[in-house]
Each structure stands twice: as structure tokens, then as C-alpha cells.
Design a protein around this motif. Structure first.
Motif, PDB file in Angstrom:
ATOM      1  N   LEU A  37       0.827  -1.203   0.000  1.00 13.70           N
ATOM      2  CA  LEU A  37       0.000   0.000   0.000  1.00 13.70           C
ATOM      3  C   LEU A  37       0.865   1.258   0.000  1.00 13.70           C
ATOM      4  O   LEU A  37       0.560   2.241  -0.689  1.00 13.70           O
ATOM      5  N   LEU A  38       1.961   1.226   0.762  1.00 15.66           N
ATOM      6  CA  LEU A  38       2.897   2.349   0.740  1.00 15.66           C
ATOM      7  C   LEU A  38       3.487   2.532  -0.647  1.00 15.66           C
ATOM      8  O   LEU A  38       3.580   3.663  -1.154  1.00 15.66           O
ATOM      9  N   MET A  39       3.869   1.427  -1.283  1.00 15.17           N
ATOM     10  CA  MET A  39       4.437   1.513  -2.624  1.00 15.17           C
ATOM     11  C   MET A  39       3.394   2.023  -3.628  1.00 15.17           C
ATOM     12  O   MET A  39       3.719   2.793  -4.538  1.00 15.17           O
ATOM     13  N   LEU A  40       2.156   1.624  -3.426  1.00 13.26           N
ATOM     14  CA  LEU A  40       1.094   2.093  -4.308  1.00 13.26           C
ATOM     15  C   LEU A  40       0.921   3.611  -4.182  1.00 13.26           C
ATOM     16  O   LEU A  40       0.741   4.313  -5.179  1.00 13.26           O
ATOM     17  N   GLN A  41       1.015   4.111  -2.959  1.00  9.92           N
ATOM     18  CA  GLN A  41       0.912   5.549  -2.746  1.00  9.92           C
ATOM     19  C   GLN A  41       2.095   6.294  -3.356  1.00  9.92           C
ATOM     20  O   GLN A  41       1.954   7.424  -3.832  1.00  9.92           O
ATOM     21  N   LEU A  42       3.265   5.649  -3.347  1.00 12.95           N
ATOM     22  CA  LEU A  42       4.471   6.303  -3.862  1.00 12.95           C
ATOM     23  C   LEU A  42       4.502   6.352  -5.384  1.00 12.95           C
ATOM     24  O   LEU A  42       4.924   7.354  -5.974  1.00 12.95           O
ATOM     25  N   THR A  43       4.083   5.257  -6.051  1.00 10.75           N
ATOM     26  CA  THR A  43       4.325   5.144  -7.484  1.00 10.75           C
ATOM     27  C   THR A  43       3.097   4.843  -8.328  1.00 10.75           C
ATOM     28  O   THR A  43       2.994   5.309  -9.460  1.00 10.75           O
ATOM     29  N   GLY A  44       2.192   3.997  -7.814  1.00 11.18           N
ATOM     30  CA  GLY A  44       1.086   3.534  -8.643  1.00 11.18           C
ATOM     31  C   GLY A  44       1.522   2.557  -9.703  1.00 11.18           C
ATOM     32  O   GLY A  44       0.744   2.196 -10.590  1.00 11.18           O
ATOM     33  N   ASN A  45       2.770   2.066  -9.608  1.00 14.10           N
ATOM     34  CA  ASN A  45       3.325   1.142 -10.595  1.00 14.10           C
ATOM     35  C   ASN A  45       3.027  -0.299 -10.173  1.00 14.10           C
ATOM     36  O   ASN A  45       3.417  -0.722  -9.079  1.00 14.10           O
ATOM     37  N   ALA A  46       2.361  -1.069 -11.042  1.00  8.19           N
ATOM     38  CA  ALA A  46       1.944  -2.431 -10.692  1.00  8.19           C
ATOM     39  C   ALA A  46       3.138  -3.336 -10.423  1.00  8.19           C
ATOM     40  O   ALA A  46       3.119  -4.150  -9.493  1.00  8.19           O
ATOM     41  N   LEU A  47       4.204  -3.209 -11.225  1.00 10.73           N
ATOM     42  CA  LEU A  47       5.376  -4.059 -11.043  1.00 10.73           C
ATOM     43  C   LEU A  47       6.046  -3.792  -9.701  1.00 10.73           C
ATOM     44  O   LEU A  47       6.397  -4.726  -8.971  1.00 10.73           O
ATOM     45  N   LEU A  48       6.197  -2.519  -9.346  1.00 10.23           N
ATOM     46  CA  LEU A  48       6.835  -2.182  -8.078  1.00 10.23           C
ATOM     47  C   LEU A  48       5.972  -2.607  -6.891  1.00 10.23           C
ATOM     48  O   LEU A  48       6.496  -3.047  -5.860  1.00 10.23           O
ATOM     49  N   VAL A  49       4.663  -2.493  -7.031  1.00 10.60           N
ATOM     50  CA  VAL A  49       3.769  -2.961  -5.969  1.00 10.60           C
ATOM     51  C   VAL A  49       3.914  -4.469  -5.782  1.00 10.60           C
ATOM     52  O   VAL A  49       3.962  -4.977  -4.660  1.00 10.60           O
ATOM     53  N   ALA A  50       4.003  -5.204  -6.898  1.00 11.44           N
ATOM     54  CA  ALA A  50       4.184  -6.659  -6.820  1.00 11.44           C
ATOM     55  C   ALA A  50       5.512  -7.012  -6.160  1.00 11.44           C
ATOM     56  O   ALA A  50       5.592  -7.933  -5.338  1.00 11.44           O
ATOM     57  N   LEU A  51       6.574  -6.287  -6.512  1.00 17.64           N
ATOM     58  CA  LEU A  51       7.890  -6.543  -5.915  1.00 17.64           C
ATOM     59  C   LEU A  51       7.850  -6.294  -4.405  1.00 17.64           C
ATOM     60  O   LEU A  51       8.443  -7.042  -3.627  1.00 17.64           O
ATOM     61  N   SER A  52       7.152  -5.247  -3.993  1.00 17.57           N
ATOM     62  CA  SER A  52       7.093  -4.922  -2.571  1.00 17.57           C
ATOM     63  C   SER A  52       6.285  -5.945  -1.786  1.00 17.57           C
ATOM     64  O   SER A  52       6.377  -6.004  -0.560  1.00 17.57           O
ATOM     65  N   ALA A  53       5.481  -6.767  -2.481  1.00 14.88           N
ATOM     66  CA  ALA A  53       4.681  -7.804  -1.819  1.00 14.88           C
ATOM     67  C   ALA A  53       5.426  -9.121  -1.700  1.00 14.88           C
ATOM     68  O   ALA A  53       4.913 -10.059  -1.094  1.00 14.88           O
ATOM     69  N   ALA A  54       6.632  -9.199  -2.277  1.00 15.62           N
ATOM     70  CA  ALA A  54       7.333 -10.480  -2.331  1.00 15.62           C
ATOM     71  C   ALA A  54       8.571 -10.598  -1.447  1.00 15.62           C
ATOM     72  O   ALA A  54       9.326 -11.550  -1.614  1.00 15.62           O
ATOM     73  N   PRO A  55       8.840  -9.692  -0.489  1.00 17.55           N
ATOM     74  CA  PRO A  55      10.108  -9.776   0.253  1.00 17.55           C
ATOM     75  C   PRO A  55      10.243 -11.031   1.096  1.00 17.55           C
ATOM     76  O   PRO A  55      11.347 -11.530   1.295  1.00 17.55           O
ATOM     77  N   ARG A  56       9.121 -11.562   1.608  1.00 18.60           N
ATOM     78  CA  ARG A  56       9.200 -12.752   2.465  1.00 18.60           C
ATOM     79  C   ARG A  56       9.690 -13.947   1.664  1.00 18.60           C
ATOM     80  O   ARG A  56      10.589 -14.683   2.096  1.00 18.60           O
ATOM     81  N   ILE A  57       9.110 -14.148   0.495  1.00 22.02           N
ATOM     82  CA  ILE A  57       9.510 -15.276  -0.341  1.00 22.02           C
ATOM     83  C   ILE A  57      10.952 -15.121  -0.807  1.00 22.02           C
ATOM     84  O   ILE A  57      11.755 -16.057  -0.736  1.00 22.02           O
ATOM     85  N   VAL A  58      11.293 -13.917  -1.271  1.00 25.68           N
ATOM     86  CA  VAL A  58      12.662 -13.672  -1.726  1.00 25.68           C
ATOM     87  C   VAL A  58      13.644 -13.842  -0.580  1.00 25.68           C
ATOM     88  O   VAL A  58      14.747 -14.382  -0.750  1.00 25.68           O
ATOM     89  N   GLY A  59      13.241 -13.394   0.619  1.00 23.25           N
ATOM     90  CA  GLY A  59      14.111 -13.558   1.786  1.00 23.25           C
ATOM     91  C   GLY A  59      14.438 -15.008   2.061  1.00 23.25           C
ATOM     92  O   GLY A  59      15.583 -15.364   2.354  1.00 23.25           O
ATOM     93  N   TYR A  60      13.412 -15.868   1.962  1.00 25.49           N
ATOM     94  CA  TYR A  60      13.652 -17.299   2.158  1.00 25.49           C
ATOM     95  C   TYR A  60      14.621 -17.842   1.117  1.00 25.49           C
ATOM     96  O   TYR A  60      15.543 -18.599   1.429  1.00 25.49           O
ATOM     97  N   LEU A  61      14.395 -17.490  -0.127  1.00 27.30           N
ATOM     98  CA  LEU A  61      15.212 -18.044  -1.199  1.00 27.30           C
ATOM     99  C   LEU A  61      16.655 -17.566  -1.118  1.00 27.30           C
ATOM    100  O   LEU A  61      17.583 -18.281  -1.507  1.00 27.30           O
ATOM    101  N   LEU A  62      16.873 -16.354  -0.593  1.00 28.61           N
ATOM    102  CA  LEU A  62      18.226 -15.796  -0.550  1.00 28.61           C
ATOM    103  C   LEU A  62      18.995 -16.207   0.703  1.00 28.61           C
ATOM    104  O   LEU A  62      20.178 -16.542   0.622  1.00 28.61           O
ATOM    105  N   VAL A  63      18.337 -16.155   1.853  1.00 28.77           N
ATOM    106  CA  VAL A  63      19.074 -16.396   3.104  1.00 28.77           C
ATOM    107  C   VAL A  63      18.464 -17.522   3.937  1.00 28.77           C
ATOM    108  O   VAL A  63      18.884 -17.736   5.077  1.00 28.77           O
TER     109      VAL A  63
END
Length: 412
Positions: A37-63
């Protein structure tokens, strides 16, 4: 066949720790919506909003894998305190940036992914500390309570974000999330020092050596290998669930309200599955609920491909997520009971990384195949359901064959 029994949750400091974890899980639910929601307020960009929703999954895969090794090397309580301190600091920084108008895309993504990585390390250590604190007969019961809270947070968290954002602003939701992680830290600090049997093993030659040791243990221990590969296989076929909303819209003309109900009752199914997991395991043993759940979610998926009514699709989604959560709770409890304490962090994180990787591959595959075949996902549900039932039947056959072979060995 092993049966699961045991009284209610342990009293004393563990109860304070447990309730602190429930508050922390609410924070996880808040993060699901607050950061996008914060990213949506900042940009309105669908790709960036999707990226901001994925940190948990990416965190698992990376560390995720190094995090599991750290849980085995170090005192898990200290690791969890550090991880939740990082998460609290990340969301507090996001709240301040949002309040002062200094939030940027880069800072938001960096802080979100930092929190996600810390969360993956936290969960590996949580698996270990639960084994330290809870008797083996109560592991499935405690895991069921935690998973019930986790599923409930997926409903309550976003609702709370909406309320706080409407009344105060997105910064209030982010600050509340930081507070939930500080509550978790407080509960952890109240725990007693680990007993001698719960102290971490002496470090080996290095993290890579630790990871190799964990993989060798999985490969050489049949029961643990099954408990690692089966969830990955199930998550691969379960990726078809990501098509449910698309299917409801294109196949049944579901409105936005109907889609919201479809998703919400699915979360309720997850709560129900976690609730009954310990009770079914107590009545039938550990193996039967896993097989029933894997076959049950397969049947639910398969029926989704042939159902002709939206209410039936909603009901099947409840069953799907209920069976999925029941399998998850029982498998996690079995893993905690079976795996030696000094390897549990690595084994748990390896299984989790495989599950997430399989799920992401399944999402890409099912989405691509649906698009390539005219946008009709019904056959995807049927195929995924059949594969899940086959996986459950294979485990049942393998375990039954093993039991017969053991019984056939003459006793001296």
C-alpha cells in the motif's frame, strides 16, 4: 503407528512467549498489505507494488539456508531477538519515512527485503526453539495453534491496515507493525536460558560444511527425505490455487465482492485445518492425517476443474486450504520430533526453501500453460489434483510396505 497426545499449552514463561508470537504473527499479516500500500501511494506502478509484496519469499530463497545453519550454530533465542529487532527497526524506519514524506522506492524495497530476510532467519530459529521448549507429544498441538494464528492474521492484518490507514495514515500501520515485533522480543527475553541438551552444537568448519551435513542427513534418512520431498511436491501442484481468482472471474463472472469472499473463506479454511490437525493426529497417528490431507487437497483441486457453480468453488477452496494446512502442521511436528536438535534448523530451512521454489515453479508453469491453451484453467486443476492424490497414495504405499517389511523380520 505413533499417536499424539498431551495436555494444553505449557504454563509459565512459555505462555508469555507464545502470546508474544501470536502478536508478532499479526504483524506479519499487517506487512502483507502495508508495504504494497505504501508503494502504491508512492508510485502507482503495478510491477513495483508486486515486488514490494514479495520480500518474504525472496528472503527465504536468498538467506533461508544460511539462516537454518545459524539456528543450529547459535542460541536460537538470541538469533530470534536479533531478527525481530531488525524487523522492528525496518518497519519503524518505514513509518518515519512515510510520516515525513521522505519514503522512496529504493528505501522502501531495501527495508522490506531486509525485514523479509530477517523473517526467514527468525522462522528457522522458531522451529528449533519450539523443539527445545515443548515435549515431543505436544509439538503438533503447539504448531497447530501457531498456524491457526498465522492464518487468522492473513485476515485480521489487512483489515487492521485498512482501519489504521483510514483513521490515521499508512505510517500508523507501519509503526504498529514495528510494535508487534518488539512484543515478540520482549517475550523472547523472558524465556529462561537453554538447558544443556538444548545448547547449540560447536561450530563446524564453516556454514557450507554445515549445509552439506544437513543435505547428507536428508538424503541418508528415509523418513526425513519423505518429509522434505512430499511438501515440495504438494506445493508444486498447489500452485494451481493461484488461478482460482482468475477462474472465478472468467468462468463464473464473479464480482469483486464474490472474489473477496472466495479469498476470505479460504483463509478460514486454513484456520480450520490447523485447528483439526492435532486432533486428527491424536486419533489416527501422524502418518494417516498427512496422507488424508494430501489426497484431500488433490480431490479438492480436481473437483475445481469440473465444478459448475461458484458456491461449490468457494466450498472447495475452503477444503483445499484446510487440507493443505493440516498436512503442513503435522509434517512440521513430525520433522521437529524426528530430526536431531543440532540439525533441525538446517533441515527445516532446506525443506522450506524447496517448498517455496517448487511453488514458484508451479506458479510459472500453470500460468503459462493456462495462457497457452486459451485461458481455460480447468484441466490444470484436474491434472494438479491427480498428481497430488498420486503423491499421497505413493507415500501411503511406501510406508505400508516398510511397515510390512519390519513386521516380517523375525524377532529373537
Amino acid at each position: 503407528m505413533r499417536r499424539v497426545t498431551g495436555p494444553a499449552l505449557p504454563a509459565g514463561r512459555f505462555r508469555v512467549f507464545f502470546w508474544a508470537q501470536l502478536v508478532s504473527l499479526l504483524g506479519d499479516g499487517v506487512a502483507i498489505l502495508a508495504v504494497p500500500l505504501l508503494m502504491l501511494q508512492l508510485t502507482g506502478n503495478a510491477l513495483l507494488v508486486a515486488l514490494s509484496a514479495a520480500p518474504r519469499i525472496v528472503g527465504y530463497l536468498l538467506v533461508g539456508l544460511p539462516g537454518g545453519a545459524l539456528a543450529d550454530r547459535l542460541d536460537p533465542r538470541k538469533v530470534m531477538v536479533c531478527a525481530d529487532t531488525v524487523r522492528a527497526a525496518s518497519f519503524l524506519a518505514l513509518a518515519v519515512l512515510a510520516l515525513t514524506g521522505h519514503a522512496t522506492v529504493v528505501l522502501t524495497l531495501v527495508l522490506a527485503f531486509t525485514s523479509g530476510a530477517a523473517g526467514s532467519i527468525f522462522e528457522s530459529s522458531l522451529t528449533v526453539i519450539i523443539k527445545d521448549l515443548v515435549p515431543g507429544t505436544e509439538l503438533i498441538r503447539v504448531n497447530s495453534y501457531l498456524q491457526m494464528a498465522s492464518q487468522a492474521s492473513l485476515v485480521a492484518g489487512p483489515a487492521l491496515v485498512g482501519l489504521l490507514t483510514a483513521l490515521v495514515g499508512i505510517d500508523a500501520a507501519l509503526a504498529f507493525n514495528a510494535l508487534t515485533f518488539l512484543c515478540s522480543v520482549a517475550g523472547l527475553l523472558l524465556l529462561p536460558r537453554p538447558a544443556d541438551h538444548a545448547k547449540p552444537a560447536k561450530p563446524s568448519a564453516g556454514l557450507l560444511a554445515d549445509l552439506r551435513q544437513g543435505i547428507h542427513y536428508i538424503r541418508s534418512t528415509r523418513e526425513v527425505l519423505v518429509l522434505t520431498l512430499l511438501p515440495a511436491a504438494v506445493n508444486f501442484v498447489l500452485a494451481a490455487e493461484t488461478l482460482i481468482v482468475f477462474y472465478a472471474r472468467t468462468g463464473f463472472g464473479a464480482s469483486e465482492t464474490a472474489l473477496s469472499v472466495l479469498v476470505a473463506v479460504g483463509g478460514a479454511g486454513g484456520v480450520l485445518g490447523a485447528f483439526v490437525a492435532a486432533r486428527v493426529a491424536a486419533a489416527l497417528g501422524e502418518q494417516v492425517p498427512v496422507v488424508l490431507a494430501v489426497c484431500g487437497l488433490g480431490v479438492s483441486l480436481g473437483l475445481m476443474g469440473v465444478v459448475r457453480s461458484l458456491p461449490f468453488l468457494v466450498a472447495l477452496n475452503v477444503l483445499l486450504l484446510g487440507f493443505s494446512m493440516m498436512a503442513n502442521v503435522v509434517i512440521q511436528g513430525m520433522r521437529q520430533r524426528i530430526v536431531p536438535r543440532e540439525l533441525l534448523g538446517r533441515i527445516s530451512s532446506t525443506s522450506r526453501v524447496l517448498m517455496l521454489s517448487a511453488y514458484q515453479v508451479g506458479v510459472l508453469l500453470t500460468g503459462s500453460l493456462t495462457q497457452a491453451t486459451g485461458g481455460d484453467p480447468r484441466w490444470i486443476f484436474v491434472v494438479a489434483g491427480v498428481l497430488s492424490v498420486v503423491a499421497g497414495a505413493a507415500v501411503w504405499y511406501g510406508e505400508s510396505r516398510k511397515a510390512r517389511a519390519t513386521t516380517a523380520i523375525p524377532q529373537e
